[in-house]
Write an enzyme that holds these catalytic residues in place. Structure first.
Site, PDB file in Angstrom:
ATOM      1  N   LYS A   1      26.925 -17.346  92.325  1.00  0.00           N
ATOM      2  CA  LYS A   1      26.812 -18.575  91.526  1.00  0.00           C
ATOM      3  C   LYS A   1      25.396 -19.145  91.611  1.00  0.00           C
ATOM      4  O   LYS A   1      24.887 -19.723  90.644  1.00  0.00           O
ATOM      5  CB  LYS A   1      27.821 -19.615  92.015  1.00  0.00           C
ATOM      6  CG  LYS A   1      29.282 -19.233  91.781  1.00  0.00           C
ATOM      7  CD  LYS A   1      29.690 -19.424  90.329  1.00  0.00           C
ATOM      8  CE  LYS A   1      31.193 -19.270  90.130  1.00  0.00           C
ATOM      9  NZ  LYS A   1      31.595 -19.461  88.723  1.00  0.00           N
TER      10      LYS A   1
ATOM     11  N   SER B   1      28.922 -17.357 100.931  1.00  0.00           N
ATOM     12  CA  SER B   1      29.639 -16.086 100.754  1.00  0.00           C
ATOM     13  C   SER B   1      28.942 -15.322  99.626  1.00  0.00           C
ATOM     14  O   SER B   1      28.136 -15.901  98.896  1.00  0.00           O
ATOM     15  CB  SER B   1      31.107 -16.310 100.383  1.00  0.00           C
ATOM     16  OG  SER B   1      31.219 -16.687  99.015  1.00  0.00           O
TER      17      SER B   1
ATOM     18  N   TYR C   1      30.270 -14.424  96.953  1.00  0.00           N
ATOM     19  CA  TYR C   1      30.671 -15.115  95.727  1.00  0.00           C
ATOM     20  C   TYR C   1      29.787 -16.342  95.474  1.00  0.00           C
ATOM     21  O   TYR C   1      29.241 -16.511  94.378  1.00  0.00           O
ATOM     22  CB  TYR C   1      32.141 -15.548  95.817  1.00  0.00           C
ATOM     23  CG  TYR C   1      32.443 -16.773  94.995  1.00  0.00           C
ATOM     24  CD1 TYR C   1      32.564 -16.688  93.614  1.00  0.00           C
ATOM     25  CD2 TYR C   1      32.578 -18.025  95.593  1.00  0.00           C
ATOM     26  CE1 TYR C   1      32.810 -17.819  92.857  1.00  0.00           C
ATOM     27  CE2 TYR C   1      32.829 -19.154  94.848  1.00  0.00           C
ATOM     28  CZ  TYR C   1      32.944 -19.056  93.484  1.00  0.00           C
ATOM     29  OH  TYR C   1      33.175 -20.166  92.729  1.00  0.00           O
ATOM     30  N   HIS C   2      29.651 -17.202  96.489  1.00  0.00           N
ATOM     31  CA  HIS C   2      28.823 -18.392  96.307  1.00  0.00           C
ATOM     32  C   HIS C   2      27.386 -18.001  95.962  1.00  0.00           C
ATOM     33  O   HIS C   2      26.722 -18.653  95.151  1.00  0.00           O
ATOM     34  CB  HIS C   2      28.861 -19.264  97.568  1.00  0.00           C
ATOM     35  CG  HIS C   2      30.179 -19.938  97.802  1.00  0.00           C
ATOM     36  ND1 HIS C   2      31.136 -19.419  98.647  1.00  0.00           N
ATOM     37  CD2 HIS C   2      30.719 -21.064  97.277  1.00  0.00           C
ATOM     38  CE1 HIS C   2      32.204 -20.215  98.639  1.00  0.00           C
ATOM     39  NE2 HIS C   2      31.977 -21.224  97.819  1.00  0.00           N
TER      40      HIS C   2
ATOM     41  N   THR D   1      29.721 -24.076  91.610  1.00  0.00           N
ATOM     42  CA  THR D   1      30.579 -24.517  92.702  1.00  0.00           C
ATOM     43  C   THR D   1      29.787 -25.423  93.631  1.00  0.00           C
ATOM     44  O   THR D   1      28.582 -25.220  93.832  1.00  0.00           O
ATOM     45  CB  THR D   1      31.139 -23.328  93.509  1.00  0.00           C
ATOM     46  OG1 THR D   1      31.655 -23.807  94.747  1.00  0.00           O
ATOM     47  CG2 THR D   1      30.054 -22.313  93.832  1.00  0.00           C
TER      48      THR D   1
END
Lengths: 317, 317
Positions: free
Chosen positions: B185, B179, B181-182, B144
């Site tokens: 990644k 975050s 989530y980030h 991302t």
């Protein structure tokens, strides 16, 4: 100060707990004893027989009058961790409670996944627990110099100012970890950086190099307080292994490629074995885990003679 | 080419699988349907009712004569993943099979830990499976743009040359994920970089920005092939939410702080609702998840009027 030492039954944790207790701090050890379990898994053990934690703590109290409390459980179990933090109410937490061996993380897929899940989840849990329960608590977390790899520019702590295409910013120093274990520490660093930024937590990360030796002022007070001395190929530092090999007369196996380690070992060996000269030629077999050329260069620095034949070991999985 | 699309029942995965199948590739979808499960967890659902994967695949075969195989299972389960890769023998794997919502990862500790374990373990398993079974397979992995954060220097793909104290190196571009989530990644990126370096795997990482819309040439062939359109606050992109709000006459809620999103939304709204002028003033409530000041600046750009009152939402846990 009320200090929780997570992983306080381990090598760095035990020495730290005693040191802080001797300084008059109120120390609580949190540990799951999984490090002792890994000895059983690997069929290895510390050269210095370490006593059960409860015995060590009782002896410490008898010798010094200082009480060290112990909470037994796993930091990846949030229910346990949160209740421990709730009860301890620490002003500082020192977090050693991770799987800390690069070779262990490289044994196979299962060990790689275990290492990353164990370390990342433990640290995430701790960040959430601090935020929820003791937001002013100072977190001190063990990272590793190995997070940085070996870049060709000076290593800066934490951040570096970069000028690029006419603009400037101060950004996290680029990491180049060299094993699934080192990667887990990088993941931790990013998670901590984020938690500090969005929640205002206070954290200090120690990206220390190799730690070796067994004795501290406190551990020397009684043989039963002695710390671990690991010399196996998974948890032993190469310095410990070389010292043990030299003492038992086993041919020295150089398995590390760091200049600093080679220099430190040469100093130690020269100090303890002044009669060990290059005329006492041992039979040697060389194994390198990265560049053979680099190994030959460093090995010949250390031995004072050329290193011809080197076997490459693929550490992958 | 034999291509495995992990997460092929999801939003990007489904469109990609159809596209590649239409191009004549032999496509295999690997999916656990956990994305459909999260709809149940959140009490949300795609605006476009999507059919079960088996129905969609059957229809695709009827329409085009192209066969898409499906393997149902979870990539965090190595036994399943390895046997699937063994059977498929893919020449390329496109890996979409991750938890992809930043808000989902920020719901609480459990969702943060789930997101990181799910994404990191799935990708680690895949790296090991490729290495063991199909070492020449090309891995294409969704990252991302959010891995980079918003640095004040140009973003370079993958690596950046840094000159520092008179020396130079080309190092991984610094990441500033925003975050859990980030962060997951970023962890994946480091793990992949390492696997490529030590095992010689071939991988391409797509650090794409916001993806939106429902229709592709292939999905448009029949209503039953339609893709997801998520507009809830956890999995819906803000573009989808704003379009839905505009169409049903609900006051627009600006919840995103990205300039690009604001501009794209303004364009879309102007295009589809030419009569919607600033004299049709809606009642608006503003919520920002980071800087209120930045939100006011971007919001006023978008609305063409000052944004006075903004409520700060703490996304933390």
């Amino acid at each position: 100060m009320k200090i929780a030492v997570l992983g306080g039954d381990g090598y760095c944790g035990w020495a730290t707990a005693l040191y802080l207790s001797a300084k008059g701090h109120s120390v609580v050890i949190v540990d799951s004893f999984v490090r002792r379990q890994w000895d059983h898994e690997l069929g290895a053990q510390t050269l210095t027989p370490i006593r059960p934690l409860s015995e060590r703590i009782n002896l410490w109290r008898e010798l010094t009058g200082n009480n060290i409390e112990a909470f037994v459980g796993d930091v990846t179990d949030y229910e346990f961790l949160a209740s421990a933090i709730q009860e301890i109410e620490p002003e500082a937490v020192i977090h050693f409670a991770e799987q800390r061996s690069a070779p262990y993380s490289m044994i196979d897929r299962r060990h790689a996944v275990f290492t990353q899940v164990n370390n990342v989840v433990g640290t995430l849990n701790l960040l959430f627990a601090i935020r929820e329960i003791v937001p002013d608590c100072h977190l001190i977390k063990l990272g590793t110099m190995g997070e940085y790899g070996t870049p060709n520019i000076d290593i800066e702590e934490g951040y570096i100012s970069i000028e690029h295409n006419g603009r400037k910013d101060r950004l996290p120093y680029p990491k180049q970890p060299g094993s699934f274990y080192h990667l887990s520490k990088v993941h931790d660093s990013y998670n901590m950086m984020f938690a500090c930024k969005v929640w205002g937590l206070r954290a200090t990360e120690l990206n220390q190099g190799v730690v070796y030796g067994t004795m501290t002022d406190e551990a020397s007070m009684d043989e039963a307080l002695i710390n671990r001395f690991d010399y196996d190929e998974i948890f032993g530092t190469v310095l410990n292994r070389l010292c043990v090999q030299a003492i038992i007369g086993h041919p020295l196996t150089i398995i590390d490629s760091a200049d600093a380690t080679a220099r430190a070992t040469a100093t130690l060996v020269a100090e303890h074995f002044p009669n060990l000269t290059t005329t006492d030629k041992p039979t040697t077999t060389f194994y390198a885990t990265d560049s053979i050329e680099k190994f030959q260069r460093l090995g010949s620095n250390f031995l004072g003679q050329p290193v011809a034949e080197v076997n490459l070991i693929d550490l992958g999985g």
